[in-house]
Design a protein around this motif. Structure first.
Motif: not given
Lengths: 268, 281
Positions: A161-162, A164-167
């Motif tokens: 998830e990290v 994903t959110v930090y792209r």
């Protein structure tokens, strides 16, 4: 480059830490010597004779070509297995469906004895290099595949998830997220596969080839030359130990530096 | 699109279980909205929807911010990277060159109180508080215009919590970022937020809205305590947290479901609170 330097500077301390291992090896030699005294030189020559025979093989130049041939076959099969097993295992680990489908297949592969593959390979490839290389590949592949699969599947979903959110772009996901985690599963699998490849290649050569350590073993057996047989076995084992403990262990320690600090931090 | 987060009629369900229903929320640039509610009321789902970790099923969610960053409940640092590399993670993803991103990561790290030693260590060697600082630094390093936070300080002691609160408020004053934070700590919400939305569970929905007039940076401790106490007497808040509704003012002290803030835990409380979780300061 830093890896190479760390590897070189790490060797003395690493060797020094090996006194315990050396002591236990000497105990083995002593037991061997004892067994030899009880059973006689024909059944079990003493270590001195065996190592003298080995030294003779090395001096006469007979050992190196055979070892080189065997090493080439083992390395080819192992390299193919590492490339295919690591890549396919990681790909299968990313997809839930693929991992569920591949598991039974891999279990079948793991359960099939290498000797069965060897017979098939002899039918398919004859006396060429293909027979030992294929047998090594098929014996090592499932071990590495499972390591890569488990490594990928056990990556913490929170870290994904990290990412994903930090792209994180795909390349960073691979090198900064998946590989560092998977390596700790993959590396032990590679080392296991290395041992397997070395054992399997000798077996394949014994039954199918005209050169290599396996073939040399077949010859010494037919001459009832126990000392030469044991000398070849010693050569095989010593080569494996050298590669594993001098090359792979230090690399592994370096790659897993963060984990070592973790345990030290935990103890402090 | 304006720099704002606009949510209308948002709903979400996991299989047949509805966890969020009819959520309306506006978060303009530079403001702080706190979502408060008991555990399991769908707060984290809502945040994950805003972060793009879940797909919107019902309603609309328009995120006009350019650089959102997320701070999770756990620090979630990559264990194989040093603290400095962890802080630089988002910058690396943006393609900032190594030298510059490490320098920026170092600067942000120092601004949240991490020294050179801590920056060079792996996360496991850091204490929980240090890890939380590193996680905050990783989010702030991106110079985000929207910061989504999921109970980020819930595992920290009071001192550390208030330090990080101050850091966050300072950063917000300097860079004007919008913050959407989730907490079950009412006092934390009152300390940091401009708008406070109280959620209730089953299904998760917003039941009460409070606008706090004083800017967060000028809110004193006394004001925070009083506002929190007042909020705890509000029927909607009580119902949301499963507390007994305030008793009619017989003895002139008003509602008695407020947990005492200092010691003396049973004093003046006719009915014990059903759920104490989340009311610690």
């Amino acid at each position: 480059m830093t890896l190479l330097r760390a590897w070189l500077t790490g060797i003395p301390a690493y060797l020094w830490s090996g006194w315990g291992a050396i002591a236990s090896l000497f105990l083995l030699l002593a037991a061997w010597e004892g067994a030899s005294a009880v059973h006689g030189a024909l059944i079990l020559p003493d270590p001195g004779t065996v190592f003298a025979t080995l030294a003779g093989l090395v001096d006469s130049g007979a050992a190196w070509p055979e070892l080189a041939v065997t090493a080439r076959r083992a390395a080819t099969g192992l390299a193919l297995a590492i490339a295919a097993g690591s890549t396919l295992g990681m790909l299968a680990g990313i997809s839930m469906t693929a991992s569920m489908m591949s598991r039974p297949l891999v279990t079948v592969l793991l359960g099939t004895p290498p000797i069965a593959w060897l017979v098939l390979a002899m039918l398919w490839f004859g006396a060429s290099d293909g027979t030992p290389v294929f047998t090594v590949f098929i014996a090592c592949f499932p071990v590495i595949f499972v390591g890569a699969l488990q490594g990928t599947r056990t990556l913490d979903g929170h870290l994904r998830e990290v990412a994903t959110v930090y792209r994180l772009p795909l390349r960073m996901k691979l090198f900064d997220l998946y590989l560092p985690h998977v390596v700790s599963y993959l590396f032990p699998a590679w080392i296991t596969a290395l041992g397997t490849s070395w054992k399997v290649v000798v077996m394949a050569e014994l039954l199918s080839s005209a050169d290599g350590v396996g073939a040399a073993l077949a010859v010494s057996r037919s001459h009832l030359d126990t000392a030469a047989t044991l000398a070849w076995i010693a050569a095989v084992v010593l080569t494996l130990l050298t590669v594993e403990y001098l090359l792979l262990e230090p690399v592994k320690r370096e790659l897993e530096g963060w984990r070592r600090q973790e345990t030290e931090g935990g103890a402090a | 699109m304006t720099r704002a987060l606009a949510i209308h009629g948002l709903g979400h369900a996991y299989a047949l279980r509805t966890v969020l229903e009819d959520i309306d929320l506006e978060l303009p640039a530079g403001r702080t909205v706190a979502l408060v509610g008991p555990s399991g009321c769908g707060k984290t789902t809502l945040l994950h929807l805003c972060a793009g970790l879940l797909t919107v099923q019902k309603g609309t969610l328009e995120n006009g911010f350019l650089r959102p960053a997320v701070m999770f409940q756990q620090p979630r640092l990559l264990p194989w990277k040093t603290t400095r590399d962890n802080i630089a993670l988002g910058l690396k993803a943006l393609g900032v060159p190594a030298g510059e991103r490490l320098a920026r990561a170092g600067a942000v790290g120092r601004s949240v109180g991490l020294d050179e030693l801590a920056l060079g260590q792996f996360p496991h060697a850091l204490s929980g508080g240090m890890q939380s600082r590193a996680a905050l630094a990783r989010a702030l390093a991106l110079a985000p215009d929207l910061l989504l936070m999921d109970e980020p300080f819930s595992a920290l002691d009071i001192g550390l919590k208030s330090q990080l609160h101050r850091l966050l408020l300072e950063h917000q004053a300097a860079h004007g970022l919008a913050v959407l934070m989730i907490t079950h700590d009412l006092m934390e919400a009152v300390r940091l937020a401009d708008t406070l939305l109280v959620m209730a569970a089953e299904p998760g929905r917003i039941v009460h809205r409070v606008e706090l007039a004083t800017p967060a940076r000028r809110r004193g401790d006394a004001e925070v305590y009083q506002t929190t106490a007042r909020l705890l007497q509000h029927p909607a808040v009580c119902a949301s947290f499963g507390l007994e509704p305030p008793a009619p003012a017989e003895n002139g002290t008003g509602g008695c479901t407020v947990l005492p803030l200092h010691g003396d835990s049973d004093a003046g409380c006719a009915a014990p609170a059903l759920r104490k979780k989340g009311f610690s300061c």
